[in-house]
Each structure stands twice: as structure tokens, then as C-alpha cells.
Design a protein around this motif. Sequence first.
Motif, PDB file in Angstrom:
ATOM      1  N   VAL A 187      31.735  14.915 -17.641  1.00 17.02           N
ATOM      2  CA  VAL A 187      30.737  13.850 -17.497  1.00 17.02           C
ATOM      3  C   VAL A 187      29.580  14.307 -16.622  1.00 17.02           C
ATOM      4  O   VAL A 187      28.403  14.110 -16.950  1.00 17.02           O
ATOM      5  CB  VAL A 187      31.395  12.583 -16.915  1.00 17.02           C
ATOM      6  N   ALA A 188      29.905  14.943 -15.486  1.00 19.17           N
ATOM      7  CA  ALA A 188      28.849  15.408 -14.575  1.00 19.17           C
ATOM      8  C   ALA A 188      27.985  16.472 -15.235  1.00 19.17           C
ATOM      9  O   ALA A 188      26.756  16.504 -15.043  1.00 19.17           O
ATOM     10  CB  ALA A 188      29.480  15.960 -13.301  1.00 19.17           C
ATOM     11  N   THR A 189      28.590  17.342 -16.021  1.00 21.90           N
ATOM     12  CA  THR A 189      27.824  18.394 -16.706  1.00 21.90           C
ATOM     13  C   THR A 189      26.862  17.789 -17.722  1.00 21.90           C
ATOM     14  O   THR A 189      25.693  18.196 -17.821  1.00 21.90           O
ATOM     15  CB  THR A 189      28.780  19.374 -17.397  1.00 21.90           C
ATOM     16  N   LYS A 190      27.328  16.797 -18.512  1.00 19.18           N
ATOM     17  CA  LYS A 190      26.468  16.158 -19.504  1.00 19.18           C
ATOM     18  C   LYS A 190      25.314  15.419 -18.843  1.00 19.18           C
ATOM     19  O   LYS A 190      24.158  15.507 -19.288  1.00 19.18           O
ATOM     20  CB  LYS A 190      27.295  15.191 -20.347  1.00 19.18           C
ATOM     21  N   VAL A 191      25.607  14.695 -17.747  1.00 20.39           N
ATOM     22  CA  VAL A 191      24.554  13.950 -17.059  1.00 20.39           C
ATOM     23  C   VAL A 191      23.522  14.896 -16.463  1.00 20.39           C
ATOM     24  O   VAL A 191      22.303  14.647 -16.542  1.00 20.39           O
ATOM     25  CB  VAL A 191      25.158  13.047 -15.968  1.00 20.39           C
ATOM     26  N   THR A 192      23.984  15.982 -15.875  1.00 20.70           N
ATOM     27  CA  THR A 192      23.053  16.953 -15.296  1.00 20.70           C
ATOM     28  C   THR A 192      22.106  17.505 -16.357  1.00 20.70           C
ATOM     29  O   THR A 192      20.889  17.645 -16.125  1.00 20.70           O
ATOM     30  CB  THR A 192      23.839  18.103 -14.635  1.00 20.70           C
ATOM     31  N   LYS A 193      22.636  17.795 -17.525  1.00 19.74           N
ATOM     32  CA  LYS A 193      21.800  18.314 -18.614  1.00 19.74           C
ATOM     33  C   LYS A 193      20.779  17.283 -19.064  1.00 19.74           C
ATOM     34  O   LYS A 193      19.601  17.599 -19.294  1.00 19.74           O
ATOM     35  CB  LYS A 193      22.703  18.724 -19.785  1.00 19.74           C
ATOM     36  N   SER A 337      23.551  19.193  -8.517  1.00 18.02           N
ATOM     37  CA  SER A 337      24.007  19.732  -9.802  1.00 18.02           C
ATOM     38  C   SER A 337      24.545  21.141  -9.622  1.00 18.02           C
ATOM     39  O   SER A 337      24.080  21.915  -8.775  1.00 18.02           O
ATOM     40  CB  SER A 337      22.866  19.733 -10.813  1.00 18.02           C
ATOM     41  N   GLN A 338      25.533  21.462 -10.427  1.00 15.90           N
ATOM     42  CA  GLN A 338      26.144  22.781 -10.430  1.00 15.90           C
ATOM     43  C   GLN A 338      26.201  23.285 -11.864  1.00 15.90           C
ATOM     44  O   GLN A 338      25.870  22.571 -12.808  1.00 15.90           O
ATOM     45  CB  GLN A 338      27.551  22.708  -9.824  1.00 15.90           C
ATOM     46  N   GLN A 339      26.619  24.548 -12.036  1.00 15.70           N
ATOM     47  CA  GLN A 339      26.714  25.095 -13.380  1.00 15.70           C
ATOM     48  C   GLN A 339      27.693  24.292 -14.232  1.00 15.70           C
ATOM     49  O   GLN A 339      27.468  24.053 -15.413  1.00 15.70           O
ATOM     50  CB  GLN A 339      27.153  26.567 -13.318  1.00 15.70           C
ATOM     51  N   TRP A 340      28.773  23.881 -13.594  1.00 17.47           N
ATOM     52  CA  TRP A 340      29.752  23.027 -14.257  1.00 17.47           C
ATOM     53  C   TRP A 340      29.989  21.809 -13.367  1.00 17.47           C
ATOM     54  O   TRP A 340      30.617  21.887 -12.345  1.00 17.47           O
ATOM     55  CB  TRP A 340      31.065  23.768 -14.500  1.00 17.47           C
ATOM     56  N   GLY A 341      29.403  20.717 -13.763  1.00 15.68           N
ATOM     57  CA  GLY A 341      29.614  19.490 -13.022  1.00 15.68           C
ATOM     58  C   GLY A 341      28.510  19.198 -12.020  1.00 15.68           C
ATOM     59  O   GLY A 341      27.384  19.696 -12.108  1.00 15.68           O
ATOM     60  N   GLY A 342      28.862  18.389 -11.027  1.00 18.96           N
ATOM     61  CA  GLY A 342      27.936  17.990  -9.981  1.00 18.96           C
ATOM     62  C   GLY A 342      28.550  16.869  -9.160  1.00 18.96           C
ATOM     63  O   GLY A 342      29.617  16.334  -9.488  1.00 18.96           O
TER      64      GLY A 342
END
Length: 690
Positions: A187-193, A337-342
Motif C-alpha cells: 500500500v505504501a509503495t503504491k501511494v508513494t508512486k 518515502s522509501q524504495q519499498w514502502g514508506g
Amino acid sequence: MRCPVRWDKGQLRTQEGTPRYDCSGHLPTGMPGLALLPGLCLLLSWPGDLDWKNSDSCNPHCPVHSTCVNSTHCTCDPGFRSESGYKFFQFLLETCNDIDECRPPISVYCGVHGECRNIEGTFECHCLPGYELLSGGTRFKNSSENTCQNVTTSSSRTSKQLQKVVEEVKSHLDNTTLWRSGNKTDVATKVTKILKQMEKNVLETALRSPEKTTQRVQNSSVAVETRVVRSCSGWRELFGLVAQSNAMEIHCTDVLQNPQGPSAVAFISYSSLGRILDGSFFQEPGETGRAHLSSQVVSATIGPDRNLSVRQPVSLTFQRTQGVSRDGQVLCVYWASQQWGGHWSTDGCLLVGENSTHVFCNATHLSSFAVLVALSQQEEDFVLDVITYVGLGLSLLCLLLAALTFLLCKAIQNTSTSIHLQLSLCLFLAHLLFLTAIDRTEIRVLCAIIAGALHYLYLAAFTWMLLEGLNLFLTARNLMVVNYSGMNKVIKWLMFPVGYGVPAVIVGVSAASRPHLYGTPRRCWLQLQNAFVWSFLGPICAMACVNFVFFLSVLCILRRKLSSLNSEVSTIQNTRMLTFKATAQLVILGCTWCLGVLQVGPAAKLLAYLFTIVNTLQGVFIFLVYCLLSQQVRKWFRELIRTKSMSESLTLSSRFGPESKPSEIHEEKIVKLEPPATRGQGSPWIQSTS
């Protein structure tokens, strides 16, 4: 009727006798019965509440842009606010200032392609350049009357492109199947993108039409405002952007990246993103409680390069989310934000202030931001409560005994003893008030008075510590005669005006300028809003630094004296003992407040225990060092005990006169216990003397 914050609902009666409900504001009114605080009480009660007995008409005394209410007080006209922030007042020097409805915390929203313009006493909505009302008019009242339409083809095309970007993001956020995975990392990865792509698209769209300085687009989930910048009129120029009652202020010099071409700044507000990036994404060391979002999520970015760094802090204003609990610690956070998640983080975000409707933050970088309320899961620590009550009770007893000793023991009467006496009295009153009234928050005015009194008493204690350092330094410079008469005259002349006057001035200015910041919903102490707590921490830090310089100077003087003088050993030893006592006392007081400030992170619980133990034993320390370890005081104690014993003996002897019977005298003869070695051998263990 709903009253503003810090106002109580009460009744006023008109001349006809009919009741009319009113909101009455209250300010601290001073603490009765405390002789040390007359100036504080006067300043705290100066603007006053509404319990006036003067029935004279207030019409001649109301300032411009105000009216008289009930012939007893004044109130500012609609569109104006009193300088003190209170709705009803009688203060003769009060003024009514215009409310800028277009700026936070109100930030009137005039709808898409509209902007708010403040005028005296009210505001107007106007269409942005390149737009006009269908009616051909130039102004309207609110967003419901907004019919602003494009007047140029290029502007219409640009707005449609920006609207398309916004609608695309809305479709992603409203797609519930996209967020059903349950995996927080995904979820965090999608939102960050999505956030990064949104910021990039908005900046590119704004820069495609640089002739259009400002653009605003909004739907049910997302609101965007962009501004194109070509040059700055000055290094202090600020740009204000508003989206969904949230606002941002950023310096023009931070926006302008490319001197050869236009730059853009975008401010985006997401009304539905908070349901996805909720408080469960908050990860801070030492924070074990749960948290929830108390605002919408906003994003701030500048382009064309989407730079995240700024040279001067960015000001953010968040509107509180309705129906969300406010009990807990308010935190300004950003999306790390991170590469994977946040996750949500507080790095570079500072809470500046808050009120019932808005939260104000500063950020040292650009990103996506929100306001969190962290609820601690820590229950009341029974052991800590016991330490507090037992320690403060013991400290109060020792401070009382120390004060009586300093007052009654004639052998130690000097300037230092007078300083110790005043310090003991200040700490005694402060600890007593803290122990009995720190959580008396039911009555706001009373809580503000308690906070002001604690502010004054603890400042006075540290001021007397400063005088102790000065006295110690002057004593060290005159080692040949410890009780140097000239020095004593200077200290005696200065110590009371400084010891009680300086804290009174500090608290008086604080109370006069920010009276509403005394007292919090949970404790009767200073609020953090507008850095008001530094009216206490600032003087404390300054006094501690000055005392540290004094003690270093004393140690240098003693070192030189010890190496050069042999005939004054006793005098030097006495001064060394005095140095030890004062240094230890300074360390104890300094450590107390340092431990209180450092109660953050994983070691917070340990520091809380150390803070409580050290703070509650201050009185014990003073009595031990300045009374029990003093030869003169111990000798005085022995004389008191001996005098009492002799007095009892004389009283006993006076009971027998010449008319007493021999049997009565025999019964009262002095008895003597047999030594332990002879007991149990059948011999009598009491002997009478004839």
C-alpha cells in the motif's frame, strides 16, 4: 450557543430583565493569599473577565469598529477582532483590528478559478486573471456564486489538462480494490508512486502555460493550486497557496529555480488519502501508542526539477478533521518515502501552534504532510506516583526545617544564610503548589493562576541560585575576610530586588502579552504554543550558564590560593566547603530540569524516574548540606537538646518542696540501670541513692 475556545457560556440581563446568553472570556486574575506575587496578580487580572460592577455606560470608551453591549462592555464589529483575542472587553487601550478572511486560519474558499480579496471588515471573491463571471460582474460572495469561465482558448485547454490529472488521481484513490491487499508495504509503495506522479504531472501542466500565473482545480477528493513564478520582487516575498481550507506559505526565492525561465510551485490537498495512509503508518522510535490522522494529507512541490529542499522553512496550515479526537500529542509529520514502502515521520517538521480549528506547522523540506494525534498507551505509573508524593512530602518537611534553622540559628546568620532561606521558601511554596494543584484544570482561570504562580516561584528559586553564585564568587575574591563588609552591603542591597523583582518582571511581561497561554487542558503549566514555554526555559538556561561561569572562576581562585597560602588553611577550607555545597546544589537543580527536557526516546521512562527522584529530594539535599553538615548548626542542635534536658530536670526538681513527704521523694529518686553483664544473675538491676 457555541462559544469560542477559553470562553464560558453565561447570562447577561438587559435593562428589561430578560436573560440573554453570552460568551464571557476569562483571563488569569492573580493568586490570592500569596504575598510574593502582587505585581503578577495585577497583570494577570488587568484585562479582566466580565464580572464588572461598574454600571456606567461604555459608549464613550469603546474603540473604533466596536459597539457597546448591555452598557457594560464593548465588542468588535463583524469582520474585526480585538487585539487581545477576546470578544467582550472593557480595557481602555483595546483596539479592533480587521480580520483577513483570505488568510489562515479562515482561508475563505471562493471556488475553482476564484480568489479571495480582503477588504476592511469583510472580503470579496473575484475571478482569477483570464476568467470572468457569466453575469459580467467583477465580484461575488462565496463559492456557491462562482460562475468564473475561461475567456481564452489556451487557458481553457490548460485547465482541462490539469482537471484531467486531478480526475485520474481521484479514480485511483477511490478504487477500493486497489487497497484491499492488506500488505502495508505494498500500500505504501503504491501511494508513494501516485504522489510522485501527481506532483510531476501538476508541475508540467502548470509550466505548459506560464502566462497563466495561478490555476485552481478541485473535485470531491483532490484540490490543486499552482503558481508560476518568473522573478521575485524581494527576498522576503511570500507566496500563499490554498487548497480545501489548508494553506501553505513559501518564499519566492525558494520557488525560483531557473533564472532563465519560469518556475512553478504546487499545493495539493487530498481529502480521501487519509483513509489509506492512516496513523498505523506512523513509526517513530520510542512511540508505542496508537495514532490517527487529524487533518487532510497535503503535498507541496516546486519545479521544473521537483526540488524538495528549501532554504527557509515552509509554513503549513491544516484544518482539523471534524469528529476526530484531539486528546493526545499533536504531531506534524511528512511522508518519508522509501524504495519499498514508506511511513509518517516527524523529521524536519515542527508544531508551531494550534487552536480549535487549525494546526500550524513549519517544514524544512517539501514532501507530503499531515497532522497526527498520538495517543500514548502508557498507563499511570503507580511507582512513579508513590515516588512523587513521598519525595515531595519529605522534601517539604526538610525545607521547612531548613528554613526554621536559617531563621533561628544566630550562629550562622550571614548573607549566604539569607539567600538559602529565600531559596528554601521559594522551593517550599513551589513544591507545595505543585503537589496540591498542578492538575486542578477544572476551572480555567484558577488553572492559569496556578500556572503563573508556579512560573514565578521556580524562576525565583533559580534567581536566588544566581545570587548564591554571585555571593560565592565575591566571597572567593575576599578570602582574607569571608564576611567582607563591603561585599555584604552590595549583596544585601541587591538580593531582594533581584531575587523577587526579576522573576516578577519576566512573569508580568509574559502574562500581559500572552495570558491565555497559562494553563493546559491536562496540567496547570505553560503551553507550548508560540514557544511560550521559553519564557521559563530561556531565563533558566541563562542563569545556569552564568552560575557555571561563576563556579569555574571560584575554582580557579581557590587553586591559586591553595598553592600560595599556608596560613589561611582554615579559611580556605571553609570556602572550599562552601564551593562544594553551592556547586552540588547547582548540579542538583540543573540536572532536574535537564532530565525533564531529555525525556524523549527509548530512555524516556528511565529519565522520568531520575527526574522525579532528583526533583523531589531537593529539599532533603538543602537540609542535609546546609544544616546537618554544618558544625555550627550541629552545635546549636546539641545546645537545644541540652537546654531542653536541663529544663525538664529543673521542672522535675521544682515539683518537690520542703512539705513533700519522704515516701514521695523516695519514689522519685534517680534510678540507675544495672550493666548488661550483671543482668539475669539474680541481683537487683535498680539501685537507689540516699
